[in-house]
Design a protein around this motif. Structure first.
Motif, mmCIF file in Angstrom:
data_model
loop_
_atom_site.group_PDB
_atom_site.id
_atom_site.type_symbol
_atom_site.label_atom_id
_atom_site.label_comp_id
_atom_site.label_asym_id
_atom_site.label_seq_id
_atom_site.Cartn_x
_atom_site.Cartn_y
_atom_site.Cartn_z
ATOM 1 N N GLY A 146 0.887 -1.198 0.012
ATOM 2 C CA GLY A 146 -0.079 -0.031 -0.065
ATOM 3 C C GLY A 146 0.773 1.260 -0.095
ATOM 4 N N HIS A 147 1.715 1.373 1.010
ATOM 5 C CA HIS A 147 2.590 2.437 1.026
ATOM 6 C C HIS A 147 3.900 2.151 1.696
ATOM 7 C CE1 HIS A 147 0.168 2.921 4.972
ATOM 8 N NE2 HIS A 147 1.444 3.303 5.315
ATOM 9 N N VAL A 148 4.621 3.379 1.330
ATOM 10 C CA VAL A 148 6.096 3.338 2.177
ATOM 11 C C VAL A 148 6.298 4.570 2.611
ATOM 12 C CG1 VAL A 148 8.319 3.326 1.349
ATOM 13 C CG2 VAL A 148 6.871 1.952 0.080
ATOM 14 N N HIS A 201 11.491 3.786 7.085
ATOM 15 C CA HIS A 201 10.597 3.901 8.054
ATOM 16 C C HIS A 201 9.798 2.639 8.133
ATOM 17 C CE1 HIS A 201 7.498 4.723 11.407
ATOM 18 N NE2 HIS A 201 8.429 5.395 12.039
ATOM 19 N N HIS A 202 8.708 2.686 7.202
ATOM 20 C CA HIS A 202 7.808 1.199 7.113
ATOM 21 C C HIS A 202 7.320 1.083 5.730
ATOM 22 C CE1 HIS A 202 4.570 3.894 8.330
ATOM 23 N NE2 HIS A 202 3.674 3.177 7.385
ATOM 24 N N THR A 203 7.155 -0.260 5.609
ATOM 25 C CA THR A 203 6.203 -0.624 4.404
ATOM 26 C C THR A 203 4.850 -1.022 5.178
ATOM 27 O OG1 THR A 203 7.085 -2.701 4.637
ATOM 28 C CG2 THR A 203 8.317 -1.449 2.940
ATOM 29 N N SER A 204 3.744 -0.692 4.226
ATOM 30 C CA SER A 204 2.527 -1.084 4.664
ATOM 31 C C SER A 204 1.737 -1.898 3.779
ATOM 32 C CB SER A 204 1.647 0.117 5.072
ATOM 33 O OG SER A 204 0.670 -0.232 5.473
ATOM 34 N N TRP A 205 1.042 -3.078 4.155
ATOM 35 C CA TRP A 205 0.561 -4.082 3.218
ATOM 36 C C TRP A 205 -1.177 -4.119 3.582
ATOM 37 C CZ3 TRP A 205 4.186 -5.953 0.108
ATOM 38 C CH2 TRP A 205 5.441 -5.637 0.263
ATOM 39 N N TRP A 243 -1.467 -1.895 12.395
ATOM 40 C CA TRP A 243 -0.622 -2.551 13.635
ATOM 41 C C TRP A 243 0.522 -2.663 12.650
ATOM 42 C CZ3 TRP A 243 -3.267 -6.392 17.393
ATOM 43 C CH2 TRP A 243 -2.530 -6.626 18.465
ATOM 44 N N TYR A 244 1.597 -2.156 13.745
ATOM 45 C CA TYR A 244 2.964 -2.028 13.045
ATOM 46 C C TYR A 244 3.914 -3.173 14.062
ATOM 47 C CZ TYR A 244 1.854 2.275 11.088
ATOM 48 O OH TYR A 244 1.549 3.425 10.193
ATOM 49 N N LEU A 245 4.698 -4.016 13.175
ATOM 50 C CA LEU A 245 5.507 -4.927 13.722
ATOM 51 C C LEU A 245 7.031 -4.580 13.042
ATOM 52 C CD1 LEU A 245 3.344 -7.810 12.588
ATOM 53 C CD2 LEU A 245 3.371 -7.034 14.950
ATOM 54 N N THR A 253 6.749 -2.936 9.711
ATOM 55 C CA THR A 253 5.901 -3.617 8.508
ATOM 56 C C THR A 253 4.432 -3.368 9.284
ATOM 57 O OG1 THR A 253 5.950 -5.733 9.304
ATOM 58 C CG2 THR A 253 7.392 -5.159 7.543
ATOM 59 N N GLU A 254 3.677 -2.656 8.283
ATOM 60 C CA GLU A 254 2.083 -2.496 8.766
ATOM 61 C C GLU A 254 1.146 -3.360 8.250
ATOM 62 O OE1 GLU A 254 1.029 1.422 7.650
ATOM 63 O OE2 GLU A 254 -0.781 1.503 8.912
ATOM 64 N N TYR A 255 0.371 -3.928 8.905
ATOM 65 C CA TYR A 255 -0.927 -4.404 8.159
ATOM 66 C C TYR A 255 -1.722 -3.252 8.298
ATOM 67 C CZ TYR A 255 0.410 -9.322 9.207
ATOM 68 O OH TYR A 255 1.068 -10.511 9.161
HETATM 69 FE FE LIG Z 1 1.765 3.572 7.325
#
Ligand SMILES: [Fe+2]
Length: 305
Positions: A146-148, A201-205, A243-245, A253-255
């Motif tokens: 979804g996003h970065v 920082h994160h990737t999101s799925w 929810w970030y892991l 990584t985010e769901y």
């Molecule tokens: Fe995010």
């Protein structure tokens, strides 16, 4: 016609094997040579060896060759070096050091998932049966990237690169800090924030709904509770549940589920946010490590070595 999605990310990590095992448990499907697929987006993650964790490449999908030519011209107007091939336009953002690869790619096609019926005050839409969510079994499978979110050492240059060069649109802004940018109908596909060192920082799925977020995080934390970063909560900007892991290399990584969609640019009014709302509507308090990753000093030392 237009940009329409993120196609893929290439993440460099020092520990490819353990990080690969993490993403397989996260629900991505290993394909070949460190690559992983989502259900709807195909191969969207590539893990490669690197001395320090970082986002090496961000893939963006456009409709056709005219889009590539337009982006290449816009980047050149910004005095950014562009590699233009028949099938791709490649350029590096000076603030994040990320290589952006724009290709003509098929649009993502997702079969709609009907919302499960629910009960509420005076309303029994799910009459005389248990909730579908408590009967689900099997692993959670993210539907797409979804996003970065990136840290940039030169925010102004990164904004110019992604907005004026690549052609991202601004959905919302946190005053004086960062803008939520989209290259699709999703509220955001990219956020670049100021940082002392260029970092991922994160990737999101994307998953189907909030229950899939809960099921996914529960399974990940059953293996290793130290993976927990922040969640469950709901963001204010973009409206999504999250929810970030943390992966073994230190990337978050985010769901996510139920992100705002902007189908008509004319009807969306970008906002400027500050204060508590800029991060979340509800959820546990924001952990300090979310704002400044624990390995920040290490990454800074790595960047100077
Ligand atoms: Fe995010």
């Amino acid at each position: 016609m237009a940009l329409h999605r993120l196609t893929s990310v290439t993440i460099g990590v020092p520990n490819v094997d353990s990080t690969a095992a993490y993403y397989a448990e996260f629900g991505l499907s290993p394909t070949q040579n460190g690559r992983f697929a989502t259900v709807d987006g195909g191969e969207q993650l590539h893990l490669v060896q690197a001395p320090h964790r970082r986002l090496i490449e961000l893939g963006i999908g456009a409709d056709d060759a005219d889009d590539l030519a337009r982006v290449a011209a816009a980047l050149r107007r910004l005095a950014i070096a562009v590699e233009q091939k028949p099938e791709a336009v490649v350029a590096v953002d000076p603030g994040t050091a990320v290589r952006v690869v724009l290709t003509a790619a098929p649009r993502i096609s997702q079969s709609g998932v009907g919302a499960p019926p629910s009960n509420g005050p005076g309303r029994s839409d799910r009459a005389t049966c248990r909730a579908d969510a408590v009967l689900r079994a099997g692993p959670v499978r993210p539907r797409k990237l979804g996003h970065v979110v990136l840290g940039s050492t030169d925010l102004e240059a990164s904004q110019r690169f992604f907005i004026d060069g690549i052609g991202f649109k601004v959905s919302d802004t946190i005053a004086g800090l960062a803008s939520f940018l989209r290259c699709s109908t999703d509220h955001h596909n990219l956020l670049v924030q100021p940082a002392p060192v260029a970092l991922l920082h994160h990737t999101s799925w994307q998953v189907e709904d909030v229950d899939e977020i809960g099921r996914g995080a529960r399974a990940m934390l059953a293996v290793d509770p130290a993976r927990h970063v922040w969640g469950l909560g709901r963001h204010h900007i973009g409206s999504n549940f999250f929810w970030y892991l943390r992966d073994p290399a230190g990337n978050f990584t985010e769901y996510y589920a139920d992100l705002d969609c902007i189908l008509d640019d004319q009807l969306w009014k970008p906002g400027v946010w500050d204060g508590a709302n800029s991060l979340y509507s509800w959820g546990p308090p924001v952990p300090p490590s979310f704002l400044a990753p624990d390995d920040l000093a290490e990454l800074m030392a790595g960047a100077h070595s």
